[in-house]
Scaffold this motif. Sequence first.
Motif, mmCIF file in Angstrom:
data_model
loop_
_atom_site.group_PDB
_atom_site.id
_atom_site.type_symbol
_atom_site.label_atom_id
_atom_site.label_comp_id
_atom_site.label_asym_id
_atom_site.label_seq_id
_atom_site.Cartn_x
_atom_site.Cartn_y
_atom_site.Cartn_z
ATOM 1 N N ILE A 33 4.434 7.507 -4.889
ATOM 2 C CA ILE A 33 4.528 7.016 -3.519
ATOM 3 C C ILE A 33 5.551 7.859 -2.774
ATOM 4 N N THR A 34 5.121 8.484 -1.711
ATOM 5 C CA THR A 34 5.998 9.251 -0.837
ATOM 6 C C THR A 34 6.130 8.518 0.494
ATOM 7 N N ILE A 35 6.993 9.025 1.334
ATOM 8 C CA ILE A 35 7.178 8.378 2.639
ATOM 9 C C ILE A 35 5.859 8.318 3.389
ATOM 10 N N ALA A 36 5.086 9.376 3.327
ATOM 11 C CA ALA A 36 3.803 9.397 4.033
ATOM 12 C C ALA A 36 2.819 8.394 3.445
ATOM 13 N N ARG A 37 2.889 8.177 2.159
ATOM 14 C CA ARG A 37 1.925 7.321 1.485
ATOM 15 C C ARG A 37 2.261 5.840 1.604
ATOM 16 N N ILE A 38 3.440 5.520 2.075
ATOM 17 C CA ILE A 38 3.802 4.114 2.264
ATOM 18 C C ILE A 38 2.830 3.443 3.223
ATOM 19 N N GLY A 39 2.339 4.204 4.192
ATOM 20 C CA GLY A 39 1.406 3.653 5.156
ATOM 21 C C GLY A 39 0.016 3.405 4.624
ATOM 22 N N TRP A 81 -0.714 1.467 1.989
ATOM 23 C CA TRP A 81 -0.875 0.200 1.283
ATOM 24 C C TRP A 81 -1.917 -0.684 1.963
ATOM 25 N N ASN A 107 -2.934 2.654 -4.831
ATOM 26 C CA ASN A 107 -2.397 3.693 -3.954
ATOM 27 C C ASN A 107 -2.308 4.978 -4.760
#
Length: 118
Positions: free
Chosen positions: A100-106, A108, A96
């Motif tokens: 890791i940001t909130i947007a990048r959690i998606g 994975w 990833n």
Amino acid sequence: QVQFVESGGGLVQPGGSLRLSCAASGSIFSINTMGWYRQGPRKQRELVAHIGSGGVANYVDSVKGRFTISRDNAKNTMYLQMNNLKPEDTAVYYCNLVPITIARIGFWGQGTQVTVSS
């Protein structure tokens, strides 16, 4: 849409080697820091290695000297060469962006299982 697909995991004996690959879709790959994360049994997900867009790499102490991270921006692909594997390296490995940001959690993916056992 950003998508990561990990591959290359498997079962290996202690002291063995594996090479993981991370294929990325989208145009974000070449301009961002990328990382390999892992989550072992009953453990939190941790960042084990990351590499900047220019190729500068950093590693967590537990894998230094054994793992090598690399990237091919032209192919939107990142690699993790793992040598001298130990049982404690057993985990699902993910790739990833870093951090890791909130947007990048998606972003994975499914990860790839690495099992080190005799």
